[in-house]
Write a protein that holds these residues in place. Structure first.
Motif, PDB file in Angstrom:
ATOM      1  N   ASN A   1       0.860  -1.177   0.000  1.00  0.00           N
ATOM      2  CA  ASN A   1       0.000   0.000   0.000  1.00  0.00           C
ATOM      3  C   ASN A   1       0.901   1.233   0.000  1.00  0.00           C
ATOM      4  O   ASN A   1       1.675   1.452   0.932  1.00  0.00           O
ATOM      5  N   ASN A   2       0.805   2.035  -1.067  1.00  0.00           N
ATOM      6  CA  ASN A   2       1.744   3.155  -1.231  1.00  0.00           C
ATOM      7  C   ASN A   2       1.133   4.518  -0.904  1.00  0.00           C
ATOM      8  O   ASN A   2       1.701   5.543  -1.299  1.00  0.00           O
ATOM      9  N   PHE A   3       0.044   4.541  -0.161  1.00  0.00           N
ATOM     10  CA  PHE A   3      -0.540   5.833   0.183  1.00  0.00           C
ATOM     11  C   PHE A   3       0.408   6.652   1.055  1.00  0.00           C
ATOM     12  O   PHE A   3       0.430   7.882   0.986  1.00  0.00           O
ATOM     13  N   ASP A   4       1.190   5.973   1.882  1.00  0.00           N
ATOM     14  CA  ASP A   4       2.149   6.705   2.718  1.00  0.00           C
ATOM     15  C   ASP A   4       3.175   7.432   1.872  1.00  0.00           C
ATOM     16  O   ASP A   4       3.622   8.531   2.224  1.00  0.00           O
ATOM     17  N   ARG A   5       3.562   6.839   0.741  1.00  0.00           N
ATOM     18  CA  ARG A   5       4.502   7.509  -0.144  1.00  0.00           C
ATOM     19  C   ARG A   5       3.893   8.797  -0.710  1.00  0.00           C
ATOM     20  O   ARG A   5       4.590   9.807  -0.855  1.00  0.00           O
ATOM     21  N   LEU A   6       2.585   8.742  -1.015  1.00  0.00           N
ATOM     22  CA  LEU A   6       1.901   9.939  -1.514  1.00  0.00           C
ATOM     23  C   LEU A   6       1.955  11.054  -0.481  1.00  0.00           C
ATOM     24  O   LEU A   6       2.229  12.215  -0.826  1.00  0.00           O
ATOM     25  N   VAL A   7       1.719  10.725   0.780  1.00  0.00           N
ATOM     26  CA  VAL A   7       1.728  11.747   1.831  1.00  0.00           C
ATOM     27  C   VAL A   7       3.115  12.364   1.966  1.00  0.00           C
ATOM     28  O   VAL A   7       3.255  13.587   2.089  1.00  0.00           O
ATOM     29  N   HIS A   8       4.146  11.550   1.934  1.00  0.00           N
ATOM     30  CA  HIS A   8       5.513  12.081   2.034  1.00  0.00           C
ATOM     31  C   HIS A   8       5.862  12.921   0.807  1.00  0.00           C
ATOM     32  O   HIS A   8       6.523  13.962   0.933  1.00  0.00           O
ATOM     33  N   PHE A   9       5.424  12.476  -0.362  1.00  0.00           N
ATOM     34  CA  PHE A   9       5.653  13.268  -1.567  1.00  0.00           C
ATOM     35  C   PHE A   9       4.964  14.632  -1.446  1.00  0.00           C
ATOM     36  O   PHE A   9       5.557  15.674  -1.771  1.00  0.00           O
ATOM     37  N   LEU A  10       3.724  14.632  -0.968  1.00  0.00           N
ATOM     38  CA  LEU A  10       2.990  15.891  -0.826  1.00  0.00           C
ATOM     39  C   LEU A  10       3.602  16.777   0.250  1.00  0.00           C
ATOM     40  O   LEU A  10       3.477  18.009   0.178  1.00  0.00           O
ATOM     41  N   TYR A  11       4.246  16.177   1.240  1.00  0.00           N
ATOM     42  CA  TYR A  11       4.936  16.994   2.246  1.00  0.00           C
ATOM     43  C   TYR A  11       5.969  17.883   1.565  1.00  0.00           C
ATOM     44  O   TYR A  11       6.039  19.091   1.821  1.00  0.00           O
ATOM     45  N   GLY A  12       6.762  17.286   0.673  1.00  0.00           N
ATOM     46  CA  GLY A  12       7.754  18.086  -0.054  1.00  0.00           C
ATOM     47  C   GLY A  12       7.114  19.005  -1.077  1.00  0.00           C
ATOM     48  O   GLY A  12       7.489  20.178  -1.192  1.00  0.00           O
ATOM     49  N   PHE A  13       6.152  18.495  -1.812  1.00  0.00           N
ATOM     50  CA  PHE A  13       5.551  19.265  -2.899  1.00  0.00           C
ATOM     51  C   PHE A  13       4.701  20.425  -2.385  1.00  0.00           C
ATOM     52  O   PHE A  13       4.727  21.526  -2.956  1.00  0.00           O
ATOM     53  N   CYS A  14       3.957  20.210  -1.311  1.00  0.00           N
ATOM     54  CA  CYS A  14       3.016  21.226  -0.830  1.00  0.00           C
ATOM     55  C   CYS A  14       3.655  22.262   0.090  1.00  0.00           C
ATOM     56  O   CYS A  14       3.150  23.388   0.180  1.00  0.00           O
ATOM     57  N   LEU A  15       4.723  21.907   0.776  1.00  0.00           N
ATOM     58  CA  LEU A  15       5.298  22.845   1.738  1.00  0.00           C
ATOM     59  C   LEU A  15       6.510  23.620   1.209  1.00  0.00           C
ATOM     60  O   LEU A  15       6.885  24.635   1.786  1.00  0.00           O
ATOM     61  N   THR A  16       7.088  23.173   0.121  1.00  0.00           N
ATOM     62  CA  THR A  16       8.245  23.883  -0.425  1.00  0.00           C
ATOM     63  C   THR A  16       7.923  25.318  -0.845  1.00  0.00           C
ATOM     64  O   THR A  16       8.652  26.246  -0.474  1.00  0.00           O
ATOM     65  N   PRO A  17       6.848  25.560  -1.629  1.00  0.00           N
ATOM     66  CA  PRO A  17       6.551  26.947  -2.014  1.00  0.00           C
ATOM     67  C   PRO A  17       6.287  27.881  -0.829  1.00  0.00           C
ATOM     68  O   PRO A  17       6.805  29.007  -0.812  1.00  0.00           O
ATOM     69  N   PRO A  18       5.495  27.466   0.192  1.00  0.00           N
ATOM     70  CA  PRO A  18       5.304  28.361   1.341  1.00  0.00           C
ATOM     71  C   PRO A  18       6.601  28.676   2.082  1.00  0.00           C
ATOM     72  O   PRO A  18       6.804  29.819   2.514  1.00  0.00           O
ATOM     73  N   ILE A  19       7.466  27.689   2.228  1.00  0.00           N
ATOM     74  CA  ILE A  19       8.735  27.939   2.917  1.00  0.00           C
ATOM     75  C   ILE A  19       9.592  28.909   2.111  1.00  0.00           C
ATOM     76  O   ILE A  19      10.172  29.863   2.660  1.00  0.00           O
ATOM     77  N   ALA A  20       9.678  28.675   0.805  1.00  0.00           N
ATOM     78  CA  ALA A  20      10.466  29.570  -0.049  1.00  0.00           C
ATOM     79  C   ALA A  20       9.905  30.989  -0.020  1.00  0.00           C
ATOM     80  O   ALA A  20      10.657  31.970   0.054  1.00  0.00           O
ATOM     81  N   ALA A  21       8.582  31.107  -0.077  1.00  0.00           N
ATOM     82  CA  ALA A  21       7.948  32.429  -0.042  1.00  0.00           C
ATOM     83  C   ALA A  21       8.240  33.142   1.271  1.00  0.00           C
ATOM     84  O   ALA A  21       8.446  34.364   1.304  1.00  0.00           O
ATOM     85  N   HIS A  22       8.285  32.385   2.369  1.00  0.00           N
ATOM     86  CA  HIS A  22       8.586  32.983   3.672  1.00  0.00           C
ATOM     87  C   HIS A  22      10.012  33.519   3.701  1.00  0.00           C
ATOM     88  O   HIS A  22      10.255  34.621   4.222  1.00  0.00           O
ATOM     89  N   VAL A  23      10.951  32.766   3.159  1.00  0.00           N
ATOM     90  CA  VAL A  23      12.345  33.211   3.138  1.00  0.00           C
ATOM     91  C   VAL A  23      12.487  34.499   2.323  1.00  0.00           C
ATOM     92  O   VAL A  23      13.186  35.438   2.735  1.00  0.00           O
ATOM     93  N   VAL A  24      11.806  34.553   1.188  1.00  0.00           N
ATOM     94  CA  VAL A  24      11.857  35.760   0.355  1.00  0.00           C
ATOM     95  C   VAL A  24      11.229  36.940   1.081  1.00  0.00           C
ATOM     96  O   VAL A  24      11.771  38.052   1.109  1.00  0.00           O
ATOM     97  N   GLN A  25      10.061  36.694   1.704  1.00  0.00           N
ATOM     98  CA  GLN A  25       9.316  37.778   2.367  1.00  0.00           C
ATOM     99  C   GLN A  25      10.001  38.268   3.640  1.00  0.00           C
ATOM    100  O   GLN A  25      10.145  39.474   3.840  1.00  0.00           O
ATOM    101  N   ARG A  26      10.440  37.337   4.462  1.00  0.00           N
ATOM    102  CA  ARG A  26      10.971  37.702   5.777  1.00  0.00           C
ATOM    103  C   ARG A  26      12.424  38.160   5.706  1.00  0.00           C
ATOM    104  O   ARG A  26      12.820  39.113   6.396  1.00  0.00           O
ATOM    105  N   TYR A  27      13.220  37.491   4.885  1.00  0.00           N
ATOM    106  CA  TYR A  27      14.654  37.753   4.901  1.00  0.00           C
ATOM    107  C   TYR A  27      15.167  38.439   3.639  1.00  0.00           C
ATOM    108  O   TYR A  27      16.373  38.651   3.487  1.00  0.00           O
ATOM    109  N   ARG A  28      14.246  38.756   2.725  1.00  0.00           N
ATOM    110  CA  ARG A  28      14.590  39.506   1.510  1.00  0.00           C
ATOM    111  C   ARG A  28      15.683  38.804   0.711  1.00  0.00           C
ATOM    112  O   ARG A  28      16.631  39.428   0.250  1.00  0.00           O
ATOM    113  N   GLN A  29      15.538  37.504   0.542  1.00  0.00           N
ATOM    114  CA  GLN A  29      16.522  36.732  -0.195  1.00  0.00           C
ATOM    115  C   GLN A  29      16.019  36.434  -1.606  1.00  0.00           C
ATOM    116  O   GLN A  29      14.833  36.572  -1.898  1.00  0.00           O
TER     117      GLN A  29
END
Length: 211
Positions: free
Chosen positions: A103-131
């Motif tokens: 059952n590979n549903f756990d792989r989907l969740v881990h994939f979405l962890y990287g896929f869904c959280l990368t843009p918000p983290i990057a946006a925070h770095v740009v917004q907060r630290y002007r990078q």
């Protein structure tokens, strides 16, 4: 024309999925352990939204990850009946079609962890630290990799306090000794897709400037 749901609609979606996942729970104790992270996610998202700007797209991405985690938590990852759903809806067995033995549903969740959280983290770095975007995505991908490792450590610490049967049900390794490594790799690949997207956009923009 609005293409993305509003913050309120996205919040309602998250809460409805969370509440629905608790209708007649199959494994209440184990689900509660997984859902504790969901509650922390809700609290962190509420706190962040009060302090910083979060785009509707990034808010939706986080909501998709949280909702998927809620579904996984209900069936303890390893028992999500996605193959049965696919056969009922499409008449196709995903496991047979893709040659999966687990059952590979756990792989989907881990994939979405990287896929869904990368843009918000990057946006925070740009917004907060002007990078720059390049630096921000480097930080985001590194954060996904490091926190994925932390999560696997956290799972291990929880597992050592449980009986062997409960530990297997909670961790969902399904007999794979490399399960943690594959989970971390899957999250990293989901994160790297955004890096490729950023590089492509940057290359297109530079090409447009030179014409």
């Amino acid at each position: 024309m609005r293409l993305l749901p509003s913050y309120r609609a996205t919040t309602v979606f998250m809460l409805l999925v969370f509440l629905a996942s608790w209708i007649k729970p199959l494994w209440p104790v184990e689900q509660a352990l997984h859902s504790s992270l969901t509650v922390l996610g809700f609290a962190a998202l509420w706190w962040y939204r009060r302090r910083y700007v979060l785009s509707e797209r990034d808010y939706l991405l986080i909501a998709v990850f949280i909702a998927t985690h809620c579904i996984a938590a209900r069936w303890l990852y390893s028992n999500v009946p996605y193959d049965h759903w696919a056969q009922s809806a499409l008449g196709v067995s995903l496991n047979q079609l893709l040659g999966w033995q687990r059952n590979n549903f756990d792989r989907l969740v881990h994939f979405l962890y990287g896929f869904c959280l990368t843009p918000p983290i990057a946006a925070h770095v740009v917004q907060r630290y002007r990078q720059s975007g390049r630096f921000a995505f480097g930080v985001a991908i590194t954060a996904i990799m490091v926190t994925s490792l932390w999560y696997e450590w956290f799972e291990w610490l929880i597992a050592v306090t449980l009986s062997p049967t409960q530990a297997e049900a909670y961790n969902g390794q399904q007999g794979d000794m490399w399960d943690a490594h594959k989970d971390m790799l899957t999250a990293t690949l989901g994160s790297l897709l955004w890096w490729l997207h950023y590089r492509r956009q940057r290359g297109t923009a530079e090409a447009a400037c030179t014409t």
